[in-house]
Write a protein that holds these residues in place. Structure first.
Motif, short mmCIF file in Angstrom:
data_model
loop_
_atom_site.label_atom_id
_atom_site.label_comp_id
_atom_site.label_asym_id
_atom_site.label_seq_id
_atom_site.Cartn_x
_atom_site.Cartn_y
_atom_site.Cartn_z
N ARG A 159 0.81 -1.22 0.00
CA ARG A 159 0.00 0.00 0.00
C ARG A 159 0.85 1.27 0.00
N PHE A 160 1.83 1.35 0.89
CA PHE A 160 2.60 2.57 1.05
C PHE A 160 3.91 2.51 0.27
N ILE A 161 4.42 3.69 -0.09
CA ILE A 161 5.74 3.79 -0.73
C ILE A 161 6.50 4.90 -0.04
N TYR A 162 7.74 4.59 0.37
CA TYR A 162 8.60 5.58 1.01
C TYR A 162 9.64 6.08 0.01
N LEU A 163 9.84 7.39 -0.01
CA LEU A 163 10.95 8.00 -0.73
C LEU A 163 11.91 8.54 0.31
N ILE A 164 13.12 7.99 0.31
CA ILE A 164 14.07 8.27 1.39
C ILE A 164 15.24 9.10 0.87
N SER A 165 15.43 10.27 1.48
CA SER A 165 16.52 11.20 1.15
C SER A 165 16.51 11.50 -0.35
N GLY A 166 17.66 11.78 -0.95
CA GLY A 166 17.71 12.14 -2.36
C GLY A 166 18.05 13.60 -2.57
N TRP A 167 18.14 13.97 -3.82
CA TRP A 167 18.52 15.32 -4.22
C TRP A 167 17.28 16.15 -4.54
N HIS A 168 17.26 17.40 -4.04
CA HIS A 168 16.17 18.33 -4.36
C HIS A 168 16.76 19.65 -4.83
N ASP A 169 16.82 19.83 -6.12
CA ASP A 169 17.23 21.09 -6.78
C ASP A 169 18.64 21.56 -6.41
N GLU A 170 18.84 21.94 -5.15
CA GLU A 170 20.12 22.55 -4.76
C GLU A 170 20.90 21.74 -3.74
N GLY A 171 20.33 20.65 -3.26
CA GLY A 171 21.04 19.89 -2.25
C GLY A 171 20.29 18.64 -1.84
N ASN A 172 20.96 17.80 -1.05
CA ASN A 172 20.33 16.59 -0.53
C ASN A 172 19.38 16.94 0.61
N VAL A 173 18.38 16.09 0.79
CA VAL A 173 17.40 16.30 1.85
C VAL A 173 17.31 15.06 2.72
#
Length: 356
Positions: A159-173
């Motif tokens: 049912r659920f999907i996790y998105l963990i960390s990664g790059w967002h435009d100007e830096g990692n989150v």
């Protein structure tokens, strides 16, 4: 009959040699079907399609490896018939790199990625699509609250999907975004406590997630630098409250940190399988940020969740890197496309099995 001393000695040496001979190391094999064209940095998934278990590839980078070669192409490979075909592309106006794909309840969910402009500008994209293999159609879902690319995506409870960390435009989150495929709603789960990274790898088995390696963004001498992150974190989920994740650091795997490994959870073995990866952080062409070409890894190994230990499993016949996932169908694992030892984009499909 008594044997001469020399003969006995020869026999002993022979037996000793047999005892000391190493067992053959498990090897991968190149599948006898290929993708319709070379593609790398592509999101991959497997699902029960109209013709049985089918491998899917979405988005990625074509053989030219320039900004013009970012792709929204999609392919379907039927394992039983050993055939691959081009299907309807992901409905975005331009190609996407570093997307993620996850199968939940018979549909494949495709998340984000980034676009590349002619001047080199890169933009993390928020789109989410659900692909239905029965109809071959895409349905757009609610955009990601924080658009990320090169993130780790894992499913939970069908049912659920996790998105963990990664790059967002100007830096990692550090944010962990949880998508509910039933309601279409997004919720933030317990943040990732490790160094924020992109191009990391991992998977889920049972209620446990493993996240390892990737690339950290640091500032030194007034300049941004991208460095390999040698780290591994385990996240244990609360099945009654899926937004709650108990994170703890665990031992890193042997050898150097790897970038963009192919990985997936092995539910039966309660472990996470990893394969390939690059030894030097790079953008998308396989040449490191430091100007040194990345070399692909030739190993596949696992993190055993029962013992909290790493296990070496075997070797790839052809080292491989620049992956966004590992597909598991039956008892076999598949790597779709990627880059080879010369940073060349390939249409190759690699297959391997491991003992339970």
């Amino acid at each position: 009959m008594k044997l001469p001393i020399i003969a006995i000695a020869a026999m002993l040496l022979t037996l000793a040699g047999c005892e000391q001979s190493p067992q053959p190391e498990p090897l991968s094999q190149v599948a006898d079907f290929t993708l319709p064209e070379p593609i790398s940095n592509n999101a991959v998934a497997v699902v029960e399609g109209p013709d049985g278990p089918t491998l899917y590839s979405f988005n990625g980078l074509k053989a030219g490896k320039s900004w013009k070669d970012t792709s929204n192409a999609a392919f379907a490979c039927v394992i039983a018939t050993k055939t691959c075909k081009t299907i309807a592309p992901v409905p975005v106006p331009e190609g996407r790199l570093a997307s993620s794909a996850v199968t939940v309840a018979g549909k494949i969910y495709i998340f984000g990625g980034y676009s590349v402009a002619a001047n080199g500008d890169e933009l993390s994209t928020p789109e989410v699509f659900a692909f239905d293999p029965a109809t071959g159609r895409y349905e757009q879902k609610t955009d990601m609250p924080t658009p990320v690319d090169d993130a780790l995506a894992v499913p939970y409870q069908n049912r659920f999907i996790y998105l963990i960390s990664g790059w967002h435009d100007e830096g990692n989150v550090s944010v962990v975004q949880m998508f509910d495929t039933l309601t279409g709603a997004w919720t933030e789960a317990t943040p990732f406590p490790g160094t924020p990274v992109f191009g990391h790898a991992g998977g889920i088995s049972g209620d446990s997630i493993i996240v390892t390696d990737g690339v950290a963004s640091v500032f030194a001498d007034g300049k941004r630098k991208f460095v390999a992150a040698k780290l591994t974190w385990r996240g244990d989920l609360d099945p009654k409250n899926p937004t709650q994740i108990t994170w703890r650091g665990v031992d890193a795997h042997a050898g150097s940190a790897q970038y963009r490994m192919a990985a997936v959870g092995d539910e039966a073995g309660h472990r996470i399988i990893f394969a390939g990866g690059g030894d030097n952080p790079y953008n998308y062409d396989g040449i490191g940020y430091d100007g040194i070409p990345a070399n692909p890894s030739g190993g596949f190994f696992a993190y055993d969740l029962k013992s909290d230990k790493w296990i070496e499993l075997g070797r790839l016949t052809e080292p491989s890197m620049d992956h966004r996932g590992l597909a598991k169908a039956g008892q076999a694992y598949y790597i779709l496309g990627g880059m080879d030892a010369e940073q060349k984009v390939t249409d190759r499909i690699v297959k391997f099995r491991i003992s339970q």
